[in-house]
Motif scaffolding. Structure first.
Motif, PDB file in Angstrom:
ATOM      1  N   TYR A   8       0.875  -1.169   0.000  1.00 49.48           N
ATOM      2  CA  TYR A   8       0.000   0.000   0.000  1.00 49.48           C
ATOM      3  C   TYR A   8       0.910   1.216   0.000  1.00 49.48           C
ATOM      4  O   TYR A   8       1.662   1.434   0.944  1.00 49.48           O
ATOM      5  CB  TYR A   8      -0.918   0.006   1.220  1.00 49.48           C
ATOM      6  N   ALA A   9       0.878   1.982  -1.085  1.00 49.28           N
ATOM      7  CA  ALA A   9       1.779   3.126  -1.225  1.00 49.28           C
ATOM      8  C   ALA A   9       1.123   4.397  -0.712  1.00 49.28           C
ATOM      9  O   ALA A   9       0.029   4.745  -1.129  1.00 49.28           O
ATOM     10  CB  ALA A   9       2.182   3.307  -2.679  1.00 49.28           C
ATOM     11  N   LEU A  10       1.813   5.061   0.185  1.00 50.05           N
ATOM     12  CA  LEU A  10       1.402   6.356   0.694  1.00 50.05           C
ATOM     13  C   LEU A  10       2.209   7.421  -0.024  1.00 50.05           C
ATOM     14  O   LEU A  10       3.206   7.103  -0.677  1.00 50.05           O
ATOM     15  CB  LEU A  10       1.630   6.399   2.212  1.00 50.05           C
ATOM     16  N   PRO A  11       1.830   8.700   0.064  1.00 57.85           N
ATOM     17  CA  PRO A  11       2.571   9.735  -0.665  1.00 57.85           C
ATOM     18  C   PRO A  11       4.074   9.772  -0.358  1.00 57.85           C
ATOM     19  O   PRO A  11       4.875  10.009  -1.249  1.00 57.85           O
ATOM     20  CB  PRO A  11       1.903  11.035  -0.211  1.00 57.85           C
ATOM     21  N   ASN A  12       4.461   9.507   0.880  1.00 58.26           N
ATOM     22  CA  ASN A  12       5.873   9.619   1.245  1.00 58.26           C
ATOM     23  C   ASN A  12       6.591   8.287   1.431  1.00 58.26           C
ATOM     24  O   ASN A  12       7.808   8.268   1.563  1.00 58.26           O
ATOM     25  CB  ASN A  12       6.020  10.450   2.520  1.00 58.26           C
ATOM     26  N   ASN A  13       5.848   7.201   1.515  1.00 60.71           N
ATOM     27  CA  ASN A  13       6.467   5.891   1.688  1.00 60.71           C
ATOM     28  C   ASN A  13       5.476   4.795   1.324  1.00 60.71           C
ATOM     29  O   ASN A  13       4.316   5.065   1.079  1.00 60.71           O
ATOM     30  CB  ASN A  13       6.980   5.699   3.122  1.00 60.71           C
ATOM     31  N   ILE A  15       4.033   0.861   2.439  1.00 66.80           N
ATOM     32  CA  ILE A  15       3.976  -0.226   3.405  1.00 66.80           C
ATOM     33  C   ILE A  15       4.077  -1.515   2.603  1.00 66.80           C
ATOM     34  O   ILE A  15       3.251  -1.775   1.724  1.00 66.80           O
ATOM     35  CB  ILE A  15       2.660  -0.203   4.207  1.00 66.80           C
ATOM     36  N   VAL A  16       5.103  -2.303   2.861  1.00 65.54           N
ATOM     37  CA  VAL A  16       5.320  -3.564   2.145  1.00 65.54           C
ATOM     38  C   VAL A  16       5.366  -4.677   3.173  1.00 65.54           C
ATOM     39  O   VAL A  16       6.162  -4.638   4.110  1.00 65.54           O
ATOM     40  CB  VAL A  16       6.641  -3.534   1.349  1.00 65.54           C
ATOM     41  N   ILE A  17       4.502  -5.676   2.975  1.00 67.31           N
ATOM     42  CA  ILE A  17       4.453  -6.805   3.897  1.00 67.31           C
ATOM     43  C   ILE A  17       4.713  -8.089   3.115  1.00 67.31           C
ATOM     44  O   ILE A  17       4.012  -8.395   2.149  1.00 67.31           O
ATOM     45  CB  ILE A  17       3.080  -6.879   4.605  1.00 67.31           C
ATOM     46  N   ASP A  18       5.749  -8.811   3.510  1.00 62.49           N
ATOM     47  CA  ASP A  18       6.015 -10.135   2.942  1.00 62.49           C
ATOM     48  C   ASP A  18       5.138 -11.136   3.666  1.00 62.49           C
ATOM     49  O   ASP A  18       4.985 -11.060   4.893  1.00 62.49           O
ATOM     50  CB  ASP A  18       7.486 -10.504   3.109  1.00 62.49           C
ATOM     51  N   SER A  34      -2.351 -10.706   5.673  1.00 58.43           N
ATOM     52  CA  SER A  34      -1.229  -9.794   5.884  1.00 58.43           C
ATOM     53  C   SER A  34      -1.504  -8.760   6.979  1.00 58.43           C
ATOM     54  O   SER A  34      -0.575  -8.158   7.499  1.00 58.43           O
ATOM     55  CB  SER A  34      -0.888  -9.060   4.590  1.00 58.43           C
ATOM     56  N   ASN A  35      -2.766  -8.523   7.275  1.00 54.56           N
ATOM     57  CA  ASN A  35      -3.184  -7.543   8.291  1.00 54.56           C
ATOM     58  C   ASN A  35      -2.895  -6.099   7.859  1.00 54.56           C
ATOM     59  O   ASN A  35      -2.893  -5.194   8.680  1.00 54.56           O
ATOM     60  CB  ASN A  35      -2.538  -7.849   9.639  1.00 54.56           C
ATOM     61  N   ILE A  36      -2.666  -5.871   6.579  1.00 59.70           N
ATOM     62  CA  ILE A  36      -2.327  -4.529   6.090  1.00 59.70           C
ATOM     63  C   ILE A  36      -3.488  -3.553   6.220  1.00 59.70           C
ATOM     64  O   ILE A  36      -3.287  -2.356   6.413  1.00 59.70           O
ATOM     65  CB  ILE A  36      -1.796  -4.579   4.639  1.00 59.70           C
ATOM     66  N   LEU A  37      -4.725  -4.054   6.145  1.00 55.73           N
ATOM     67  CA  LEU A  37      -5.882  -3.162   6.262  1.00 55.73           C
ATOM     68  C   LEU A  37      -5.940  -2.518   7.641  1.00 55.73           C
ATOM     69  O   LEU A  37      -6.224  -1.330   7.775  1.00 55.73           O
ATOM     70  CB  LEU A  37      -7.178  -3.917   5.962  1.00 55.73           C
ATOM     71  N   THR A  38      -5.632  -3.290   8.672  1.00 59.11           N
ATOM     72  CA  THR A  38      -5.609  -2.761  10.035  1.00 59.11           C
ATOM     73  C   THR A  38      -4.398  -1.858  10.240  1.00 59.11           C
ATOM     74  O   THR A  38      -4.518  -0.771  10.812  1.00 59.11           O
ATOM     75  CB  THR A  38      -5.573  -3.918  11.056  1.00 59.11           C
ATOM     76  N   ILE A  39      -3.256  -2.271   9.751  1.00 61.14           N
ATOM     77  CA  ILE A  39      -2.029  -1.493   9.910  1.00 61.14           C
ATOM     78  C   ILE A  39      -2.173  -0.110   9.273  1.00 61.14           C
ATOM     79  O   ILE A  39      -1.789   0.897   9.859  1.00 61.14           O
ATOM     80  CB  ILE A  39      -0.828  -2.245   9.299  1.00 61.14           C
ATOM     81  N   CYS A  40      -2.755  -0.055   8.069  1.00 64.74           N
ATOM     82  CA  CYS A  40      -2.881   1.208   7.343  1.00 64.74           C
ATOM     83  C   CYS A  40      -4.214   1.916   7.604  1.00 64.74           C
ATOM     84  O   CYS A  40      -4.438   3.007   7.073  1.00 64.74           O
ATOM     85  CB  CYS A  40      -2.717   0.958   5.850  1.00 64.74           C
ATOM     86  N   LYS A  41      -5.085   1.273   8.372  1.00 60.57           N
ATOM     87  CA  LYS A  41      -6.399   1.842   8.696  1.00 60.57           C
ATOM     88  C   LYS A  41      -7.181   2.204   7.433  1.00 60.57           C
ATOM     89  O   LYS A  41      -7.650   3.327   7.258  1.00 60.57           O
ATOM     90  CB  LYS A  41      -6.250   3.059   9.606  1.00 60.57           C
ATOM     91  N   ILE A  42      -7.301   1.228   6.532  1.00 56.63           N
ATOM     92  CA  ILE A  42      -8.043   1.443   5.291  1.00 56.63           C
ATOM     93  C   ILE A  42      -9.130   0.384   5.149  1.00 56.63           C
ATOM     94  O   ILE A  42      -9.063  -0.689   5.755  1.00 56.63           O
ATOM     95  CB  ILE A  42      -7.122   1.408   4.058  1.00 56.63           C
ATOM     96  N   LYS A  43     -10.141   0.711   4.341  1.00 55.08           N
ATOM     97  CA  LYS A  43     -11.194  -0.241   3.989  1.00 55.08           C
ATOM     98  C   LYS A  43     -10.970  -0.642   2.541  1.00 55.08           C
ATOM     99  O   LYS A  43     -10.825   0.218   1.664  1.00 55.08           O
ATOM    100  CB  LYS A  43     -12.564   0.403   4.135  1.00 55.08           C
ATOM    101  N   LEU A  44     -10.965  -1.917   2.281  1.00 54.93           N
ATOM    102  CA  LEU A  44     -10.689  -2.401   0.933  1.00 54.93           C
ATOM    103  C   LEU A  44     -11.779  -1.968  -0.043  1.00 54.93           C
ATOM    104  O   LEU A  44     -11.522  -1.789  -1.234  1.00 54.93           O
ATOM    105  CB  LEU A  44     -10.529  -3.921   0.933  1.00 54.93           C
TER     106      LEU A  44
END
Length: 91
Positions: A8-13, A15-18, A34-44
């Motif tokens: 999930y790419a943010l403007p300045n960095n 988030i990459v999860i293997d 991957s739990n990326i939705l919780t980490i980035c606080k986004i809804k798919l």
């Protein structure tokens, strides 16, 4: 097990999860694991997804080495930006 990445790419960095998943895992299951939705606080529901820049469905099965990307909404329409630049050059 196969190895994939969820991004999930943010403007300045970015988030990459293997993640290691079973061979019969689909894109949605991999994103959830991957739990990326919780980490980035986004809804798919608010985002498109793809693999290596090509849009895909959540039900698509992942392959070893896939890079699943969660796309943010565009802030500006690229066509509109080109129109503005062209108008500025003509003035």
């Amino acid at each position: 097990m196969i190895r994939i990445q969820i991004v999930y790419a943010l403007p300045n960095n970015a988030i990459v999860i293997d993640c290691d998943v079973d061979e019969q895992t689909n894109v949605l299951q991999a994103i959830t694991k991957s739990n990326i939705l919780t980490i980035c606080k986004i809804k798919l529901d608010d985002h498109l997804i793809g693999i290596y820049g090509k849009r895909c469905e959540p039900t698509q099965l992942v392959k070893n080495g896939d890079r699943i990307e969660i796309y943010r909404s565009l802030i500006n329409d690229p066509k509109e930006i080109r129109r503005r630049k062209a108008a500025q050059k003509n003035n």
